[in-house]
Design a protein around this motif. Sequence first.
Motif, PDB file in Angstrom:
ATOM      1  N   SER A  51       0.814  -1.218   0.000  1.00 14.61           N
ATOM      2  CA  SER A  51       0.000   0.000   0.000  1.00 14.61           C
ATOM      3  C   SER A  51       0.844   1.263   0.000  1.00 14.61           C
ATOM      4  CB  SER A  51      -0.928   0.013   1.226  1.00 14.61           C
ATOM      5  OG  SER A  51      -0.182  -0.083   2.417  1.00 14.61           O
ATOM      6  N   GLY A  52       2.176   1.115   0.003  1.00 15.13           N
ATOM      7  CA  GLY A  52       3.053   2.270  -0.078  1.00 15.13           C
ATOM      8  C   GLY A  52       3.349   2.873   1.275  1.00 15.13           C
ATOM      9  N   GLY A  53       4.306   3.770   1.308  1.00 10.32           N
ATOM     10  CA  GLY A  53       4.692   4.435   2.547  1.00 10.32           C
ATOM     11  C   GLY A  53       6.045   5.080   2.393  1.00 10.32           C
ATOM     12  N   GLU A  54       6.357   5.999   3.283  1.00 10.19           N
ATOM     13  CA  GLU A  54       7.622   6.723   3.219  1.00 10.19           C
ATOM     14  C   GLU A  54       8.335   6.602   4.560  1.00 10.19           C
ATOM     15  OE1 GLU A  54       9.312  11.075   1.690  1.00 10.19           O
ATOM     16  OE2 GLU A  54       7.173  10.726   1.947  1.00 10.19           O
ATOM     17  N   ASN A  55       9.615   6.202   4.536  1.00 13.14           N
ATOM     18  CA  ASN A  55      10.380   6.054   5.761  1.00 13.14           C
ATOM     19  C   ASN A  55      10.562   7.418   6.432  1.00 13.14           C
ATOM     20  OD1 ASN A  55      10.636   3.388   5.038  1.00 13.14           O
ATOM     21  ND2 ASN A  55      12.711   3.621   4.222  1.00 13.14           N
ATOM     22  N   THR A  56      10.278   7.473   7.728  1.00 10.54           N
ATOM     23  CA  THR A  56      10.401   8.730   8.470  1.00 10.54           C
ATOM     24  C   THR A  56      11.012   8.473   9.841  1.00 10.54           C
ATOM     25  OG1 THR A  56       8.170   8.540   9.422  1.00 10.54           O
ATOM     26  CG2 THR A  56       8.382   9.749   7.352  1.00 10.54           C
ATOM     27  N   VAL A  57      11.735   9.484  10.326  1.00 10.32           N
ATOM     28  CA  VAL A  57      12.250   9.511  11.690  1.00 10.32           C
ATOM     29  C   VAL A  57      11.977  10.904  12.240  1.00 10.32           C
ATOM     30  CG1 VAL A  57      14.270   9.330  13.184  1.00 10.32           C
ATOM     31  CG2 VAL A  57      14.066   7.842  11.191  1.00 10.32           C
ATOM     32  N   ALA A  58      11.402  10.993  13.437  1.00  8.02           N
ATOM     33  CA  ALA A  58      11.054  12.292  13.997  1.00  8.02           C
ATOM     34  C   ALA A  58      11.304  12.310  15.489  1.00  8.02           C
ATOM     35  CB  ALA A  58       9.588  12.626  13.705  1.00  8.02           C
ATOM     36  N   GLY A  59      11.719  13.458  15.983  1.00  9.00           N
ATOM     37  CA  GLY A  59      11.930  13.645  17.415  1.00  9.00           C
ATOM     38  C   GLY A  59      11.562  15.057  17.831  1.00  9.00           C
ATOM     39  N   ASN A  60      10.874  15.176  18.968  1.00  9.26           N
ATOM     40  CA  ASN A  60      10.462  16.476  19.509  1.00  9.26           C
ATOM     41  C   ASN A  60      10.915  16.595  20.957  1.00  9.26           C
ATOM     42  OD1 ASN A  60       9.003  16.898  17.091  1.00  9.26           O
ATOM     43  ND2 ASN A  60       7.191  15.896  17.960  1.00  9.26           N
ATOM     44  N   LEU A  61      11.535  17.714  21.296  1.00  6.55           N
ATOM     45  CA  LEU A  61      11.967  17.988  22.667  1.00  6.55           C
ATOM     46  C   LEU A  61      11.302  19.269  23.140  1.00  6.55           C
ATOM     47  CD1 LEU A  61      13.822  17.363  25.113  1.00  6.55           C
ATOM     48  CD2 LEU A  61      15.543  18.822  24.023  1.00  6.55           C
TER      49      LEU A  61
END
Length: 287
Positions: A51-61
């Motif tokens: 179904s598809g998708g995009e690799n992501t990495v996220a961080g919030n401080l």
Amino acid sequence: MRRLLLLLLVLFSTSFYAQKKKKDTLPIPKWKINGKFSFVFNQSSFSNWSSGGENTVAGNLTVDYNFNYKKDNVNWDTRMITGYGISHFSEKGHRKTIDRFELNSLFGYKTSNYWFFSFLGNLKSQYSKGYNYTNEPKLVVSDFFSPAYLTFGPGMLWKRSDRLNINIAPSTARYTFVNDDFSGEFGVDEDSNTAFSLGFNLSGLYKFTLMDNIEMENILTMYSDYLNDVGNVDVDYQTNISFKVNKSIKMQMTFQTVIDDNASSSVQFREMFGLGLNYNFHQKVTY
């Protein structure tokens, strides 16, 4: 009309969840200090996913630092809220998710049971460049201290508790700062880096417990400029809902609505949801 509907929703929510005052058998603390930070990390990865998708990495401080002082008729509340977050998309690179610095200070001198003469100070800005990615190439729409808002003025404070207060400041000064690249934007005239306004400011805080381990915080600021576009009201309304899993882990939901014609012709919305680590790095009570 949108501003009126938003205000009615806020007033309805605060009145609906009004709580009875509890008698405090302990002496009133002179100083209450609470500093905490939270870190939220998100990651998603796809490989041959149909179904598809995009690799992501996220961080919030984020950091929330509160200083509350009470002695005799003096009440002084100071709060610093700051945060920065970034995400990386495999095809699009890095993008900001949070970029905020805000310092609030409210001094009050008690005149009656819940009323105080007050003086409000507020500084609001950001740390880095912001982009409009709908343009190609991407367009820079903000930068460090561009814009920055400095607001201050006398008023009257109604404070029922540390969790419920409203400040009315009918003569509030506001300075807007930008660098040379944004001269002529955010209400600042061409060939200028600052703009001055004088107006009416209404701000309020209401924090309450919805149920066990779930807490809701409402923050409202409204400002109307007497000198330019009289009758136009800027609105900044934010709701934070915290779900406590245990001492160190919380789930946080944030909803924010901003109406400011100098910054955008459209209503601005921000929504965030995350599960992450929380740590109280400075907690002190002095009697």
